[in-house]
Design a protein around this motif. Sequence first.
Motif, PDB file in Angstrom:
ATOM      1  N   VAL A 118       8.951   7.233   0.861  1.00  0.00           N
ATOM      2  CA  VAL A 118       8.740   7.547   2.275  1.00  0.00           C
ATOM      3  C   VAL A 118       8.688   6.266   3.102  1.00  0.00           C
ATOM      4  O   VAL A 118       8.499   5.176   2.574  1.00  0.00           O
ATOM      5  CB  VAL A 118       7.447   8.378   2.504  1.00  0.00           C
ATOM      6  CG1 VAL A 118       7.526   9.709   1.799  1.00  0.00           C
ATOM      7  CG2 VAL A 118       6.227   7.618   2.070  1.00  0.00           C
ATOM      8  N   ASP A 119       8.839   6.433   4.385  1.00  0.00           N
ATOM      9  CA  ASP A 119       8.775   5.313   5.312  1.00  0.00           C
ATOM     10  C   ASP A 119       7.324   4.902   5.524  1.00  0.00           C
ATOM     11  O   ASP A 119       6.422   5.741   5.507  1.00  0.00           O
ATOM     12  CB  ASP A 119       9.412   5.737   6.644  1.00  0.00           C
ATOM     13  CG  ASP A 119       9.533   4.588   7.607  1.00  0.00           C
ATOM     14  OD1 ASP A 119       8.721   4.543   8.551  1.00  0.00           O
ATOM     15  OD2 ASP A 119      10.413   3.741   7.418  1.00  0.00           O
ATOM     16  N   VAL A 120       7.111   3.613   5.736  1.00  0.00           N
ATOM     17  CA  VAL A 120       5.754   3.086   5.924  1.00  0.00           C
ATOM     18  C   VAL A 120       5.057   3.742   7.122  1.00  0.00           C
ATOM     19  O   VAL A 120       3.833   3.911   7.123  1.00  0.00           O
ATOM     20  CB  VAL A 120       5.767   1.543   6.038  1.00  0.00           C
ATOM     21  CG1 VAL A 120       6.342   1.099   7.365  1.00  0.00           C
ATOM     22  CG2 VAL A 120       4.398   0.952   5.823  1.00  0.00           C
TER      23      VAL A 120
ATOM     24  N   VAL B 248       0.836  -1.195   0.000  1.00  0.00           N
ATOM     25  CA  VAL B 248       0.000   0.000   0.000  1.00  0.00           C
ATOM     26  C   VAL B 248       0.874   1.249   0.000  1.00  0.00           C
ATOM     27  O   VAL B 248       0.628   2.195  -0.761  1.00  0.00           O
ATOM     28  CB  VAL B 248      -0.984  -0.004   1.192  1.00  0.00           C
ATOM     29  CG1 VAL B 248      -1.742   1.302   1.293  1.00  0.00           C
ATOM     30  CG2 VAL B 248      -1.946  -1.180   1.083  1.00  0.00           C
ATOM     31  N   LYS B 249       1.901   1.268   0.822  1.00  0.00           N
ATOM     32  CA  LYS B 249       2.810   2.417   0.881  1.00  0.00           C
ATOM     33  C   LYS B 249       3.447   2.670  -0.467  1.00  0.00           C
ATOM     34  O   LYS B 249       3.483   3.792  -0.963  1.00  0.00           O
ATOM     35  CB  LYS B 249       3.883   2.171   1.940  1.00  0.00           C
ATOM     36  CG  LYS B 249       4.776   3.347   2.200  1.00  0.00           C
ATOM     37  CD  LYS B 249       6.203   3.316   1.875  1.00  0.00           C
ATOM     38  CE  LYS B 249       6.973   2.132   1.589  1.00  0.00           C
ATOM     39  NZ  LYS B 249       8.220   2.452   0.855  1.00  0.00           N
TER      40      LYS B 249
END
Length: 109
Positions: A40-42, A32-33
């Motif tokens: 970007v970070d999860v 999803v991320k």
Amino acid sequence: MTTEEIKNYLRIDHTLDDNLIDNLYQSAREYVKNAIDVGVDVETFTKYKLFERAALLLTAHWYENRLASVQTGGGTTSIPYGVTPLIQQLRGQYYYDKEREVNDNQPAK
């Protein structure tokens, strides 16, 4: 989200698949991320409730269908229908918030 919370959502009452469930959930979060922003970070998305919902739906789908794709009425699908609209909503909210943050940090003229 804990393994027990995920298992409750999946209606699983045994521990045999705990490692699989954890792996599927972490993979779903990454999926999803990455569909929104790979840079970007999860953890950036954990503030969005839709993020957890999309990850849970995808985890459930992968747990119940352990093949690369699933045959449905007229074709195949690799992710459940509900995940795509959630990702679209998350993408819109994320970029809206990101733009607001940039605009809020600009010096006053």
